[in-house]
Design an enzyme around this catalytic site. Structure first.
Site, PDB file in Angstrom:
ATOM      1  N   LEU A 127      -3.152 -34.311 -28.161  1.00  0.00           N
ATOM      2  CA  LEU A 127      -3.774 -35.429 -28.871  1.00  0.00           C
ATOM      3  C   LEU A 127      -4.847 -34.955 -29.838  1.00  0.00           C
ATOM      4  O   LEU A 127      -5.093 -35.582 -30.870  1.00  0.00           O
ATOM      5  CB  LEU A 127      -4.388 -36.418 -27.873  1.00  0.00           C
ATOM      6  CG  LEU A 127      -3.406 -37.243 -27.035  1.00  0.00           C
ATOM      7  CD1 LEU A 127      -4.163 -38.103 -26.037  1.00  0.00           C
ATOM      8  CD2 LEU A 127      -2.533 -38.124 -27.927  1.00  0.00           C
ATOM      9  N   GLY A 128      -5.515 -33.858 -29.499  1.00  0.00           N
ATOM     10  CA  GLY A 128      -6.570 -33.349 -30.365  1.00  0.00           C
ATOM     11  C   GLY A 128      -7.181 -32.091 -29.790  1.00  0.00           C
ATOM     12  O   GLY A 128      -7.036 -31.797 -28.597  1.00  0.00           O
TER      13      GLY A 128
ATOM     14  N   GLY B 266     -12.624 -27.757 -26.748  1.00  0.00           N
ATOM     15  CA  GLY B 266     -11.399 -27.498 -26.000  1.00  0.00           C
ATOM     16  C   GLY B 266     -10.247 -28.294 -26.581  1.00  0.00           C
ATOM     17  O   GLY B 266     -10.063 -28.318 -27.805  1.00  0.00           O
TER      18      GLY B 266
ATOM     19  N   VAL C 179      -7.407 -31.993 -25.902  1.00  0.00           N
ATOM     20  CA  VAL C 179      -7.042 -33.211 -25.165  1.00  0.00           C
ATOM     21  C   VAL C 179      -5.531 -33.356 -25.211  1.00  0.00           C
ATOM     22  O   VAL C 179      -4.921 -33.321 -26.297  1.00  0.00           O
ATOM     23  CB  VAL C 179      -7.719 -34.457 -25.763  1.00  0.00           C
ATOM     24  CG1 VAL C 179      -7.307 -35.707 -24.981  1.00  0.00           C
ATOM     25  CG2 VAL C 179      -9.234 -34.319 -25.765  1.00  0.00           C
TER      26      VAL C 179
ATOM     27  N   LYS D 245      -8.630 -33.970 -20.630  1.00  0.00           N
ATOM     28  CA  LYS D 245      -9.530 -33.226 -21.497  1.00  0.00           C
ATOM     29  C   LYS D 245      -9.799 -31.861 -20.870  1.00  0.00           C
ATOM     30  O   LYS D 245     -10.335 -31.771 -19.758  1.00  0.00           O
ATOM     31  CB  LYS D 245     -10.830 -34.008 -21.696  1.00  0.00           C
ATOM     32  CG  LYS D 245     -11.678 -33.497 -22.847  1.00  0.00           C
ATOM     33  CD  LYS D 245     -12.744 -34.503 -23.248  1.00  0.00           C
ATOM     34  CE  LYS D 245     -13.497 -34.030 -24.479  1.00  0.00           C
ATOM     35  NZ  LYS D 245     -14.530 -34.980 -24.908  1.00  0.00           N
TER      36      LYS D 245
ATOM     37  N   ASP E 182     -22.996 -38.319 -31.593  1.00  0.00           N
ATOM     38  CA  ASP E 182     -21.829 -37.743 -32.275  1.00  0.00           C
ATOM     39  C   ASP E 182     -20.855 -38.835 -32.713  1.00  0.00           C
ATOM     40  O   ASP E 182     -19.640 -38.700 -32.565  1.00  0.00           O
ATOM     41  CB  ASP E 182     -21.140 -36.737 -31.352  1.00  0.00           C
ATOM     42  CG  ASP E 182     -20.240 -35.772 -32.115  1.00  0.00           C
ATOM     43  OD1 ASP E 182     -20.413 -35.623 -33.338  1.00  0.00           O
ATOM     44  OD2 ASP E 182     -19.357 -35.153 -31.490  1.00  0.00           O
TER      45      ASP E 182
END
Length: 379
Positions: free
Chosen positions: A35-36, A41, A43, A58, A150
């Site tokens: 996913l990303g 790290g 996901v 995650k 963030d």
């Protein structure tokens, strides 16, 4: 509140550290796709083999992640992110030989960044819908004593393709409000202006390093306040409306930010002069005042497509002085009105057409009444 929030989070981290289990990911989860990924790290979208539940796993590399930072993000997401527009952990956390892992709600439709058309943005109705949700989510987080730190399109996840339900996630930088931290400047419009002095410190440190000078440079320390998130929300609104950023970096080295700061200072002086002045509602309305102000001191060119109403909101959120910056709840006061000039012009056009139709009806009604009166006299 800050002390209570920090203590409660520390206690949760201590307790969860005692129950950390070691698992083999493939034995319990069917990993579907990536996913990303980023510096933290990665996901992965996965399905729990026993429950059949889709979730996001995650993964944090153990080599570059401390256990306390992993547990802090996991427990904050699990226990404090109860608002429907905050991404929540699912109570599953474990470690592998190379990763710390926890499960969270999955944003199956990507992130907000993918919904923004470059140099065009999003439809205004969608922008207001997204920002109303984020206003509630961030206000909720602040009420519990935490600042996110963030907020950006990549950390806002979509629960449907139309952005009718979004969730703010990624709490790796979240900290209790009032925490003392080293000021870090980074090259981004989301970086707040109060840490601009940290840029000079970094340059001085780099200069000394290149010259072989080992004398340390003293760090700048700041208190982490909720106004950090307010600034990010203001930049986000601009980004969603235009598909661009208002400036490349929030420092006086950036000509776009310098123009904004000069305009803002001029606006602030005008506001000081107007303190104590009063206008009746019959004389003018709020929108008219905003329009007059915008004509007297037009915003910098990068804001030319944004309505006076939205500029007033941006002035609240993008106040260079953090102590005067508005909170996320301010956004709710500006919903429903036009945020883009073209929307405002269209609304005015419709209002003028409606007034013309109403005038015709009134004038027609007057003629009919006169005919009725004439008929009565003839009888």
């Amino acid at each position: 509140m800050t002390t209570v929030a920090a203590q409660e989070l520390d206690e949760l981290c201590f307790l969860s550290a005692q129950s950390m289990s070691s698992l083999k990911t493939s034995e319990h989860f069917q990993v579907v796709k990536l996913l990303g990924e980023g510096s933290y790290g990665k996901v992965m979208l996965a399905v729990h083999k026993k429950r059949g539940t889709p979730m996001a796993l995650k993964f944090f590399p153990r080599q570059s992640t401390t256990l306390i930072s992993f547990l802090r993000e996991y427990n904050l997401s699990l226990s404090f992110c109860t608002h429907p527009s905050l991404t929540r952990a699912l109570g599953i956390f474990f470690c592998t030989p190379t990763y710390y892992v926890f499960a969270q709600q999955a944003g199956l439709y990507g992130d907000l960044y993918s919904a923004i058309v470059s140099e065009e943005g999003m439809e205004e109705e969608g922008v207001q819908r997204v920002m109303s949700q984020l206003s509630g989510a961030v206000s909720h987080l602040h009420s519990l004593g935490f600042v996110h730190r963030d907020i950006k399109p990549e950390n806002i996840f979509l629960c449907d393709r139309s952005c009718r339900w979004v969730k703010l996630g990624d709490f790796g930088l979240a900290r209790p409000i009032g925490t003392k931290a080293r000021a870090v400047w980074y090259d981004s419009p989301f970086c707040t202006p109060e840490v601009e002095p940290a840029k000079k410190i970094e340059k001085e440190r780099e200069k000394r390093y290149n010259n072989g000078d080992e004398e340390p440079v003293e760090d700048m320390w700041i208190s982490l306040e909720s106004t950090i998130d307010s600034w990010a929300l203001g930049v986000l609104i601009y980004c969603l409306l235009t598909g661009c950023f208002p400036w490349a970096e929030t420092t006086h080295d950036d000509c776009d930010y310098r123009r904004y700061k000069a305009w803002f200072d001029c606006e602030a002086k005008k506001d000081e002069i107007k303190v104590g002045e009063w206008r009746s509602e019959e004389e003018t309305d709020n929108i008219t005042i905003k329009e007059e102000n915008q004509r007297a001191n037009p915003p910098p060119s990068q804001f030319q497509g944004i309505s006076p109403l939205a500029m007033t909101l941006l002035k609240e959120l993008l106040h260079p002085e953090p102590k005067h910056r508005g909170g996320p709840e301010e956004i709710l006061c500006y919903l429903g009105g036009p945020w883009l000039m073209e929307t405002e012009r269209e609304e005015k056009r419709k209002a003028e057409e409606a007034e013309k139709e109403a005038r015709k009806v009134r004038e027609g009604g007057g003629v009919e009444e006169e005919l009725v009166r004439e008929g009565r006299r003839e009888r």
